[in-house]
Design an enzyme around this catalytic site. Structure first.
Site, PDB file in Angstrom:
ATOM      1  N   ARG A  45       0.810  -0.979   0.084  1.00  6.66           N
ATOM      2  CA  ARG A  45       0.258   0.370   0.275  1.00  6.66           C
ATOM      3  C   ARG A  45       0.775   1.075   0.094  1.00  6.66           C
ATOM      4  O   ARG A  45       0.380   1.889  -0.900  1.00  6.66           O
ATOM      5  CB  ARG A  45      -1.185  -0.290   1.297  1.00  6.66           C
ATOM      6  CG  ARG A  45      -1.114   0.942   1.769  1.00  6.66           C
ATOM      7  CD  ARG A  45      -2.737   2.213   1.295  1.00  6.66           C
ATOM      8  NE  ARG A  45      -3.891   0.845   1.543  1.00  6.66           N
ATOM      9  CZ  ARG A  45      -5.426   1.189   0.350  1.00  6.66           C
ATOM     10  NH1 ARG A  45      -4.878   2.074  -0.402  1.00  6.66           N
ATOM     11  NH2 ARG A  45      -5.859  -0.054   0.640  1.00  6.66           N
ATOM     12  N   ILE A  59      -0.621   7.022   8.015  1.00  2.69           N
ATOM     13  CA  ILE A  59      -1.577   5.566   8.876  1.00  2.69           C
ATOM     14  C   ILE A  59      -1.631   4.025   7.993  1.00  2.69           C
ATOM     15  O   ILE A  59      -2.145   4.102   6.959  1.00  2.69           O
ATOM     16  CB  ILE A  59      -3.160   6.315   9.409  1.00  2.69           C
ATOM     17  CG1 ILE A  59      -2.858   7.499  10.170  1.00  2.69           C
ATOM     18  CG2 ILE A  59      -3.839   5.158   9.359  1.00  2.69           C
ATOM     19  CD1 ILE A  59      -4.414   8.168  10.357  1.00  2.69           C
ATOM     20  N   PRO A  60      -0.509   3.757   8.043  1.00  7.79           N
ATOM     21  CA  PRO A  60      -0.351   2.542   7.202  1.00  7.79           C
ATOM     22  C   PRO A  60      -1.248   1.497   7.881  1.00  7.79           C
ATOM     23  O   PRO A  60      -1.460   1.050   8.594  1.00  7.79           O
ATOM     24  CB  PRO A  60       0.728   1.631   7.281  1.00  7.79           C
ATOM     25  CG  PRO A  60       1.236   2.996   8.819  1.00  7.79           C
ATOM     26  CD  PRO A  60       0.621   3.717   8.983  1.00  7.79           C
ATOM     27  N   HIS A  61      -2.227   0.720   6.269  1.00  6.96           N
ATOM     28  CA  HIS A  61      -3.000  -0.474   6.716  1.00  6.96           C
ATOM     29  C   HIS A  61      -2.616  -0.966   4.825  1.00  6.96           C
ATOM     30  O   HIS A  61      -1.832  -0.368   4.151  1.00  6.96           O
ATOM     31  CB  HIS A  61      -4.329  -0.011   6.538  1.00  6.96           C
ATOM     32  CG  HIS A  61      -4.378   1.459   5.726  1.00  6.96           C
ATOM     33  ND1 HIS A  61      -3.939   2.970   5.984  1.00  6.96           N
ATOM     34  CD2 HIS A  61      -5.006   1.206   4.702  1.00  6.96           C
ATOM     35  CE1 HIS A  61      -4.641   3.398   4.363  1.00  6.96           C
ATOM     36  NE2 HIS A  61      -5.603   2.279   4.380  1.00  6.96           N
ATOM     37  N   GLY A  62      -3.320  -1.803   5.309  1.00 10.26           N
ATOM     38  CA  GLY A  62      -2.983  -3.143   3.614  1.00 10.26           C
ATOM     39  C   GLY A  62      -4.220  -2.655   2.370  1.00 10.26           C
ATOM     40  O   GLY A  62      -4.673  -1.457   2.414  1.00 10.26           O
TER      41      GLY A  62
END
Length: 148
Positions: A45, A59-62
């Site tokens: 991502r 705000i890392p997320h998949g």
């Protein structure tokens, strides 16, 4: 936003955004919010679209495809007081002092993103998180999000 002490890391020193994302992802995996493959999805991502949100947070997320590696909705927090650069190669520096790793089932990640964004839209709140001396202090600051 239910935050557990086990999903908070204080006073981390990392040199790359990849390391910061991996730390956030490892907390999610260690606490059974996601499977190990979800960390790769978070990194993917980041290569597609930066998770830098301004005001010293990321705000890392998949990816959408990475959702299959989520066990349950959860959040991790990595405090990086000295900051880490989240910019891409040619950008100006995007320094991050707080990384929120999120895993959300059934669109719940959107609610988490919204809550974090509202709280962190006031840079003074981010400074308080970056200066916090205990996991409890971070958790209590973020509990304010739910009470508003």
């Amino acid at each position: 936003m239910d935050i557990k002490k086990e999903t908070v890391l204080l006073d981390q020193q990392v040199t790359t955004k990849k390391e910061a994302i991996q730390l956030a992802g490892q907390l999610l995996v260690k606490n059974d919010y996601a499977q190990p493959e979800y960390i790769d999805s978070m990194l993917e991502r980041e290569t597609d679209l930066s998770t830098y949100m301004g005001n010293f947070i990321a705000i890392p997320h998949g990816t959408d495809d990475g959702r299959k590696y989520i066990n349950k909705t959860g959040i991790s927090i990595v405090q990086i007081p000295m900051g880490v650069n989240f910019s891409s190669n040619n950008e100006s520096e995007n320094i991050v002092t707080i990384v929120f790793g999120i895993a959300g089932l059934n669109g719940e990640h959107l609610d988490l993103l919204s809550q974090i964004s509202i709280f962190c839209s006031d840079v003074n709140n981010v400074v308080k998180l970056a200066d916090a001396q205990s996991k409890e202090e971070i958790i209590n600051l973020l509990k304010e999000v739910n009470s508003k």
